[in-house]
Design an enzyme around this catalytic site. Structure first.
Site, mmCIF file in Angstrom:
data_model
loop_
_atom_site.group_PDB
_atom_site.id
_atom_site.type_symbol
_atom_site.label_atom_id
_atom_site.label_comp_id
_atom_site.label_asym_id
_atom_site.label_seq_id
_atom_site.Cartn_x
_atom_site.Cartn_y
_atom_site.Cartn_z
ATOM 1 N N GLY A 1 81.278 65.599 -47.653
ATOM 2 C CA GLY A 1 80.446 65.498 -48.842
ATOM 3 C C GLY A 1 79.018 65.910 -48.532
ATOM 4 O O GLY A 1 78.594 65.924 -47.370
ATOM 5 N N CYS A 2 78.274 66.231 -49.582
ATOM 6 C CA CYS A 2 76.909 66.716 -49.393
ATOM 7 C C CYS A 2 76.019 65.611 -48.825
ATOM 8 O O CYS A 2 75.298 65.821 -47.840
ATOM 9 C CB CYS A 2 76.354 67.252 -50.708
ATOM 10 S SG CYS A 2 76.525 66.126 -52.115
ATOM 11 N N TYR A 3 76.038 64.428 -49.432
ATOM 12 C CA TYR A 3 75.220 63.324 -48.924
ATOM 13 C C TYR A 3 75.612 62.951 -47.493
ATOM 14 O O TYR A 3 74.736 62.830 -46.625
ATOM 15 C CB TYR A 3 75.334 62.099 -49.832
ATOM 16 C CG TYR A 3 74.553 62.175 -51.121
ATOM 17 C CD1 TYR A 3 73.168 62.335 -51.117
ATOM 18 C CD2 TYR A 3 75.185 62.039 -52.355
ATOM 19 C CE1 TYR A 3 72.442 62.368 -52.310
ATOM 20 C CE2 TYR A 3 74.460 62.076 -53.546
ATOM 21 C CZ TYR A 3 73.096 62.234 -53.517
ATOM 22 O OH TYR A 3 72.384 62.260 -54.699
ATOM 23 N N THR B 1 76.898 64.733 -45.181
ATOM 24 C CA THR B 1 76.428 65.754 -44.243
ATOM 25 C C THR B 1 74.966 65.525 -43.892
ATOM 26 O O THR B 1 74.573 65.547 -42.714
ATOM 27 C CB THR B 1 76.611 67.162 -44.850
ATOM 28 O OG1 THR B 1 78.009 67.389 -45.057
ATOM 29 C CG2 THR B 1 76.061 68.235 -43.923
ATOM 30 N N SER B 2 74.143 65.287 -44.918
ATOM 31 C CA SER B 2 72.706 65.105 -44.658
ATOM 32 C C SER B 2 72.450 63.845 -43.834
ATOM 33 O O SER B 2 71.605 63.842 -42.942
ATOM 34 C CB SER B 2 71.932 65.044 -45.983
ATOM 35 O OG SER B 2 72.189 63.833 -46.680
#
Lengths: 319, 319, 319, 319
Positions: free
Chosen positions: C135-137, C139-140
């Site tokens: 997921g994007c979150y 990953t960050s």
């Protein structure tokens, strides 16, 4: 094949450096600051005109007035020059002086300069040593207008309105009241009505003073959209105007005449494309022309011109 | 003095409710949803036409077509009506049908309706029972144009270009591809070129079909800026045009003719003001007209009209 | 080497198609709609699972739940699968069911799935047939956190705050109240506090439930910035934390540990990069992690994983 | 009752002038520039401290350091002073010097100054001659935190994270790289991590150094949203924290504890309101606090304080 970029920290210069970093044949050898007194910064060298001889092409992204002397040095050093500033766009030094408030800095070079609206100057650009890269607004207006004027579809003597809107990157990287977020976001304005310096350039390239150009500032970063209004000659409508554009640009990789809908800024964002649309409204033919002001309106067209001048494939490194 | 707002959840309705909550004399008694099947929501009642008799004025902020039957019920109940929709703006039911694609829903009421461009219809609005609140684009165009047309400063038969730019609130509160953030931010487009429904309204009020109106969508929430281009009669320039505007609006609290610079959206943001500027460009006179589309272009002018119709001080509750 | 993209009209799908069009070795053979009932559109085919056998890799950019059955068909047809949806991220089907409100659609495939946080799963991804793109979150958050957890620099049992902010493209291409320009521009909000579906994914990959993840919606289109707060073990400060990150990512082309200043969204805009910064504040170590949510947070990392899985150079087609 | 505003051209000063123009009892008699050498501009006078005796209250919207000497002159002239700068917020001149890099410009006045977080200092403000208007970030943090600290619901010694996000108007009206549209739009960043000058102010008012404050810059003009994370004492959850807030602010017209959803910037835009929300996430209690940084975070609270100090109704002229 090597390139120098002078003025690499401005918006056009930054965009140019980005394009050259992704260019398969043109190598960004010398990214330089634009002013002698400006110190080097991260990834950008101090200005050093002695090194112009090391490269095949020098791109000048300085303010007008500063580019001409640099162009002379670059030409003398054997490099080709693509001047992204306004110094070599106007053929008549008297018009330059009236427009920019100072005598032309290198009138003897004007004859050698080619006005690089690529699609309409391909053969001259191919052999050129000094190319005047067109202004952002003129590029958007002329790409939509020239084929229609050449096809003589516009009623003589009638005004051609060029209502143009630009993103704020056109106002430059320097912090000013104009570029302050608080003055841009949620705002929109017309500016320099009847006084913008791109007007003589448009008139010269269009071959007529019929064009009434009014620029506006959009609350976004990139892009120009020009809405052009013209009175067609008797019996002509949007259909013939679109045909003239479509025929002129049929083989052009960077100009698209849309028939599905009017183009918008997102259509050309971050590309060297110009998208055109045509419609009719109460007797006027309306042409909408969109470009990315930093690409087709500046750095992209500069690369396109350099490719041609250097004998490379015209579209190399461009999207 | 009591008011109902029908369609209180749309942008014009919300703005109107906000203005009425701060209004010293007009009380927002009945904020209602716009459709019979829409349930009440926080602070907004279900539509209940039976209660129209409880108020002195009913503001209609529904889609066109839906307003006319509500107007009839409100008039029958003894209330005055300010219709913010398009239902009573066009005098000719045939033009309405051609424009809106359906027969006019209440042609017998058209004669009673007053077109409420307040500064140009003050005496009629004062005694009116049914007021057609002008469209947002027409308001911006007509305030800049009417005094110049009335002074006969425009060359007959020449096109008057009205290149108009609106914030996205004009596209309504409903989520659509048009209003999606991803399609609005960093974008700009012309739309409905030659086909926008506000054109017949402009032509009717201007008394001429010379006006070529093209709307554009700005990447911001509020505001309209109209750039008007006209061919003046021989010997006339920006000076006389500005004078005509200045004279017409000398006593108007909500219209300012600027002489310092061209107006922008921020000048009128969140106010009922219209700011005008005039310049000359290559034979054309350019008038820039700015309003807040939700205030002078909708809810603000509606309050201004209601104040007049109810015998209140015209500027009450307006900034 | 050929690729299919299922769900090519969503934001992740569009980004993926753009990356593949510029990819020197992976050919976008089949851009498809995501749902059987969705008709083809400009440049995008109807969904046709029968053609999965024509390609080497299928990228799935559908909503969760819809991807798993497509993954099975693609695997059966001999293609590798990079699932950009959430279907194969959580190892425990019970956690999936608790999180997504439905039984896992293909629990038998979970064992084969590799969680593709590339920099931390390179060897597994290299041989994988089925890759769960993070997921994007997550990953960050994980790129900033994993090396610090692995170096055991965080005090056990203390909360690790992950205050994350995302551009609105994370909310998808569908027009909703959440994505309406009027609700995004000039606004900012926390959402799903304590309830976001990326939390179990973060906890699983971090190997601890210490992480307190709260997402926020930024008024911009792209990018995620995560601000991470952790209590270091005694004697440890920002220096050692930065060192742990720098060491871990020393050879990584897509992760940069900045020492000049804290990173921001523009640093990574339109790239597959993650930029990290570290500072100390009143006893806490603060790590700032930034990615482009559509690139390293979705399509970019998917291409990076596909490159690895297909035996191509990992960075091909990525900026 | 008459007021002077010194520094009327900055964002806080402009907002204050706008509020006073709509104030029913406080008259904006003297809008002045902030520096002796700054010439008058449209609607704003040159700085003239000799006229302080003409007004009942002087609002100081100058940079820190410049306000203290003006405060002395105003007090000597018999006016009350609301200092919107930082000069009188910190009680200890040594902390001021460490924070602002210069000796305190008027240490003898510190004892007389009241820290005007209105809801928590009403009785002191009522009789005060010199009010230190709180900083924008501290206002957002303290309104959410003080009642919870006072109710002793936070575990001693644990970090309280205050992850704060502000619109760009907080960076001031001066054009800088930070406020350039090109650097703000589409961007987001943490700044001055561990070093922001509002930290000692927060620590002093909270009575503890547990608070870890990190500011971020939002791509919008107005508003602050603070996300606060705290470790509650054993047995306490979001419910008790919300109750503590709700009880504290039950009678407050300018603070709302929402129970429907988390607040966002639009909820408080252009108002003097603070909206609060509470949730639980993995053992932490999360409080979200939102204000308009130019209103409750500056000019609005300044008017609220002036109303109290002058014996007017506290909410006069505020929305």
């Amino acid at each position: 094949v090597k390139a120098a970029v002078v003025g690499a920290t401005g918006y056009a210069g930054q965009e140019l450096c980005g394009l050259l970093r992704g260019h398969p044949a043109l190598d960004l050898a010398l990214p330089m600051r634009g002013r002698a007194e400006a110190p080097p910064s991260e990834g950008v060298l101090a200005l050093d005109t002695d090194r112009f001889g090391e490269v095949d092409v020098v791109f000048l992204c300085t303010p007008h007035g500063a580019a001409a002397p640099l162009a002379r040095l670059a030409l003398d050093a054997g490099a080709k020059v693509v001047d992204v500033s306004a110094d070599f766009r106007l053929k008549d030094p008297a018009v330059y002086e009236a427009t920019y408030g100072a005598p032309h800095p290198a009138p003897d070079l004007l004859d050698a300069a080619v006005y690089g609206l690529t699609e309409h100057a391909r053969s001259q650009v191919s052999g050129a040593r000094l190319i005047a890269n067109p202004g952002c607004y003129p590029t958007s207006v002329l790409l939509g207008l020239l084929p229609v004027l050449e096809a003589q579809l516009v009623e003589r003597g009638t005004p051609i309105i060029a209502d143009c809107k630009s993103g704020v990157s056109g106002a430059g990287v320097a912090p000013t009241a104009t570029t302050h977020y608080g003055n841009v976001a949620g705002n929109f304005s017309a500016y320099k009505v009847g006084q913008h310096r791109h007007t003589p350039e448009i008139h010269q390239a269009a071959g007529t003073e019929q064009v009434v150009f009014v620029p506006h500032l959009l609350p976004c970063f990139r892009g120009i959209l020009a809405t052009l209004y013209l009175t067609p000659i008797l019996g002509v409508g949007a259909g013939q105007v679109r045909e003239a554009l479509a025929e002129c640009y049929a083989e052009e990789p960077f100009v698209t005449v849309r028939s599905d809908r009017m183009p918008n800024l997102h259509d050309v964002d971050l590309t060297n494309q110009c998208h055109l649309g045509v419609a009719e409204a109460y007797g006027q033919v309306v042409i909408v022309s969109t470009i990315d002001n930093l690409q087709k309106g500046a750095a992209g067209q500069a690369v396109q011109n350099a490719n041609l001048a250097l004998g490379l494939e015209e579209g190399l490194g461009l999207g």
